[in-house]
Enzyme design. Sequence first.
Site, PDB file in Angstrom:
ATOM      1  N   ARG A  72      46.588  41.646   6.482  1.00 53.39           N
ATOM      2  CA  ARG A  72      47.489  41.912   5.358  1.00 53.39           C
ATOM      3  C   ARG A  72      47.276  40.969   4.185  1.00 53.39           C
ATOM      4  O   ARG A  72      47.894  41.145   3.130  1.00 53.39           O
ATOM      5  CB  ARG A  72      48.932  41.812   5.840  1.00 53.39           C
ATOM      6  CG  ARG A  72      49.331  42.933   6.793  1.00 53.39           C
ATOM      7  CD  ARG A  72      50.752  42.765   7.280  1.00 53.39           C
ATOM      8  NE  ARG A  72      50.911  41.573   8.101  1.00 53.39           N
ATOM      9  CZ  ARG A  72      52.058  41.175   8.643  1.00 53.39           C
ATOM     10  NH1 ARG A  72      53.153  41.885   8.434  1.00 53.39           N
ATOM     11  NH2 ARG A  72      52.110  40.098   9.393  1.00 53.39           N
ATOM     12  N   LYS A 179      44.131  39.964  26.796  1.00 50.44           N
ATOM     13  CA  LYS A 179      45.326  39.987  27.628  1.00 50.44           C
ATOM     14  C   LYS A 179      46.545  39.683  26.762  1.00 50.44           C
ATOM     15  O   LYS A 179      46.403  39.078  25.696  1.00 50.44           O
ATOM     16  CB  LYS A 179      45.197  38.977  28.775  1.00 50.44           C
ATOM     17  CG  LYS A 179      45.445  37.524  28.376  1.00 50.44           C
ATOM     18  CD  LYS A 179      45.550  36.653  29.603  1.00 50.44           C
ATOM     19  CE  LYS A 179      45.947  35.250  29.243  1.00 50.44           C
ATOM     20  NZ  LYS A 179      47.338  35.086  28.836  1.00 50.44           N
ATOM     21  N   ASP A 208      39.178  38.454  29.891  1.00 53.71           N
ATOM     22  CA  ASP A 208      39.878  37.357  30.556  1.00 53.71           C
ATOM     23  C   ASP A 208      38.973  36.146  30.358  1.00 53.71           C
ATOM     24  O   ASP A 208      37.952  36.015  31.022  1.00 53.71           O
ATOM     25  CB  ASP A 208      40.065  37.659  32.043  1.00 53.71           C
ATOM     26  CG  ASP A 208      40.846  36.558  32.767  1.00 53.71           C
ATOM     27  OD1 ASP A 208      40.867  35.418  32.247  1.00 53.71           O
ATOM     28  OD2 ASP A 208      41.412  36.823  33.831  1.00 53.71           O
ATOM     29  N   HIS A 209      39.345  35.274  29.424  1.00 54.48           N
ATOM     30  CA  HIS A 209      38.393  34.241  29.000  1.00 54.48           C
ATOM     31  C   HIS A 209      38.027  33.282  30.136  1.00 54.48           C
ATOM     32  O   HIS A 209      36.984  32.634  30.084  1.00 54.48           O
ATOM     33  CB  HIS A 209      38.935  33.461  27.795  1.00 54.48           C
ATOM     34  CG  HIS A 209      40.071  32.535  28.106  1.00 54.48           C
ATOM     35  ND1 HIS A 209      41.376  32.929  28.080  1.00 54.48           N
ATOM     36  CD2 HIS A 209      40.082  31.222  28.456  1.00 54.48           C
ATOM     37  CE1 HIS A 209      42.158  31.916  28.392  1.00 54.48           C
ATOM     38  NE2 HIS A 209      41.407  30.863  28.623  1.00 54.48           N
ATOM     39  N   LYS A 213      33.987  31.105  31.758  1.00 51.54           N
ATOM     40  CA  LYS A 213      33.747  29.680  31.966  1.00 51.54           C
ATOM     41  C   LYS A 213      32.609  29.464  32.956  1.00 51.54           C
ATOM     42  O   LYS A 213      32.509  30.138  33.975  1.00 51.54           O
ATOM     43  CB  LYS A 213      35.033  28.991  32.465  1.00 51.54           C
ATOM     44  CG  LYS A 213      36.137  28.923  31.414  1.00 51.54           C
ATOM     45  CD  LYS A 213      37.355  28.232  31.964  1.00 51.54           C
ATOM     46  CE  LYS A 213      38.449  28.112  30.909  1.00 51.54           C
ATOM     47  NZ  LYS A 213      38.068  27.191  29.822  1.00 51.54           N
ATOM     48  N   GLU A 247      49.203  22.724  32.983  1.00 52.78           N
ATOM     49  CA  GLU A 247      49.133  22.261  31.598  1.00 52.78           C
ATOM     50  C   GLU A 247      50.149  21.143  31.416  1.00 52.78           C
ATOM     51  O   GLU A 247      51.237  21.182  32.013  1.00 52.78           O
ATOM     52  CB  GLU A 247      49.419  23.405  30.627  1.00 52.78           C
ATOM     53  CG  GLU A 247      48.408  24.531  30.668  1.00 52.78           C
ATOM     54  CD  GLU A 247      48.749  25.635  29.683  1.00 52.78           C
ATOM     55  OE1 GLU A 247      48.198  25.624  28.578  1.00 52.78           O
ATOM     56  OE2 GLU A 247      49.565  26.499  30.032  1.00 52.78           O
ATOM     57  N   ASP A 266      51.852  35.568  32.487  1.00 49.83           N
ATOM     58  CA  ASP A 266      50.931  35.009  31.503  1.00 49.83           C
ATOM     59  C   ASP A 266      49.599  34.611  32.110  1.00 49.83           C
ATOM     60  O   ASP A 266      48.538  34.880  31.525  1.00 49.83           O
ATOM     61  CB  ASP A 266      51.586  33.797  30.828  1.00 49.83           C
ATOM     62  CG  ASP A 266      50.764  33.256  29.657  1.00 49.83           C
ATOM     63  OD1 ASP A 266      50.113  34.058  28.968  1.00 49.83           O
ATOM     64  OD2 ASP A 266      50.768  32.032  29.457  1.00 49.83           O
ATOM     65  N   HIS A 271      44.326  35.294  35.261  1.00 48.48           N
ATOM     66  CA  HIS A 271      43.432  34.171  35.543  1.00 48.48           C
ATOM     67  C   HIS A 271      43.385  33.812  37.028  1.00 48.48           C
ATOM     68  O   HIS A 271      42.318  33.740  37.640  1.00 48.48           O
ATOM     69  CB  HIS A 271      43.862  32.924  34.763  1.00 48.48           C
ATOM     70  CG  HIS A 271      43.857  33.104  33.279  1.00 48.48           C
ATOM     71  ND1 HIS A 271      43.040  34.007  32.628  1.00 48.48           N
ATOM     72  CD2 HIS A 271      44.547  32.472  32.297  1.00 48.48           C
ATOM     73  CE1 HIS A 271      43.252  33.930  31.327  1.00 48.48           C
ATOM     74  NE2 HIS A 271      44.157  33.015  31.103  1.00 48.48           N
ATOM     75  N   LYS A 369      53.709  24.686  33.004  1.00 48.99           N
ATOM     76  CA  LYS A 369      53.637  23.850  31.809  1.00 48.99           C
ATOM     77  C   LYS A 369      54.439  22.573  32.018  1.00 48.99           C
ATOM     78  O   LYS A 369      55.306  22.507  32.888  1.00 48.99           O
ATOM     79  CB  LYS A 369      54.162  24.622  30.593  1.00 48.99           C
ATOM     80  CG  LYS A 369      53.283  25.825  30.233  1.00 48.99           C
ATOM     81  CD  LYS A 369      53.762  26.485  28.966  1.00 48.99           C
ATOM     82  CE  LYS A 369      52.838  27.639  28.578  1.00 48.99           C
ATOM     83  NZ  LYS A 369      51.477  27.164  28.227  1.00 48.99           N
TER      84      LYS A 369
END
Length: 517
Positions: A72, A179, A208-209, A213, A247, A266, A271, A369
């Site tokens: 935008r 995702k 799915d990053h 890896k 994390e 999440d 993962h 987290k």
Amino acid sequence: MTDTTTPSAPDGAANPLRDPRDRRLPLIAGPSSMVMFGVTGDLAKKKLLPAIYDLTHRGLLPPSFGLVGYGRRDWSDEDFAQYVKESVSAHTRTGFDESVFEQLRGGLRFVEGTFDDSAAFEKLTEVVGELDRTRGTGGNHAFYLSIPPAAFPQVCSQLAESGLNTAQDGSWRRVVIEKPFGHDLASARELNDVVEQVFRPEDVFRIDHYLGKETVQNILALRFSNQLFEPIWNASYVDHVQITMAEDIGIGSRAGYYDGIGTARDVIQNHLLQLLALTAMEEPISFEAADLRAEKEKVLSAVQLPDDLAAHTARGQYVGGWQGGTEVRSYLEEDGIEEDSTTETFAAMRLDIATRRWAGVPFYLRAGKRLGRRVTEIAVVFKRAPFLPFRSTDTADLGQNAIVIRVQPDEGVTMRFGSKVPGTQMEVRDVTMDFAYGMNFTEESPEAYERLILDMLLGDPPLFPRQKEVELSWQILDPVIEFWAEHLDPAPYRPGTWGPETAHEMLARDGRTWRRP
């Protein structure tokens, strides 16, 4: 001079122009461009744009590669180029080089518009055609949907109406989906129906990053290229498996996405269940996409939930306190979070796999987290040896043997085993043998998005989960989420700890404890 470009077959099949046994030359994407929706978002700014630049820097994208941003903002092509330059300068892995960026700049275009703006999609069609004429992209175009899933139907409909989803003979069109792939089984199926009405299933790439890896891919090498590990990778020797994704940060500015979603949806649904599948799968016939996916799907199909979800799952939410010398807010005090939110920031569960290889071996998954440190690892913990020749005092300080695959941040593999302590007495203690990528290879591991974007442009799908994997993952998780919603509020835990007491009690019921990474 030998041409090293590697155009991909339009159906994603193996490229007949290269010999996969020849490791002398890197795989280089053929003529192509990418249209990126959501290009001004954090993911694009911090990961996707730097990955495209790093691929260019490494010589893995063709000199004529095109990148079209759609958004935008009232931007010209020059404004967009400046935005890309600032993003890659701040986040590149390979170091910023003006000459490399100038090569990339030539293919940068920007189209201003909203998702319901048919005129903007007509303009996008013109821009894509201009890249074919002036940059030689050959009609090969990928559409990266770095946008909320709720916007997928509208964007896909516009792509179909404008004809952008239709490839001419000898070229390809692909779509890349980030995702989450839905928020439960029903929504995942609805989302898939929307996308596959516009693109063929083989042209849909779900990212799915974690699967990009290096250490995740090394699970396959570790297991299937070494006689040392595979013979003991089963219930006869393995006591249990722990998969951890921790994390040390809070939700930051992600309240709009995170609240109502939670840790299980999440990261566990995608993962951690993918890591479980790679850890537990049988040896595939080959590493081609169909064979690899088939074995992962067999494992996910065999996953069983415990009968007592109250005893074998845990759910938590961080409270305020001190972490790393800094006072931090509770989840309920984060900006944008409702004061009565029951969204979990920690989730743990036991899963069992009903196969001959894994019968009786529990898999414990946990993610959260504000935990003790940032770490993702897979720990395969072995049964204790009989210790027949030893007195009990000789092995008092000896734990269980373990193979720990460290996915992040310090990628590598650690083996824990017993060794005699120097001296006149027979005393055995744990020691570790460590393999670290950074110490054993001169080349730095590429970012996951570099590998995945390149594979998508090459039409190489093994690292991308297909729809059946997504549905099987939701079939595992949905009953847990439904049980939690009715019976289990999140328990509090302090920042810097390893989750609520209920998570530790969960393992204690099985006579085990969580590893402290």
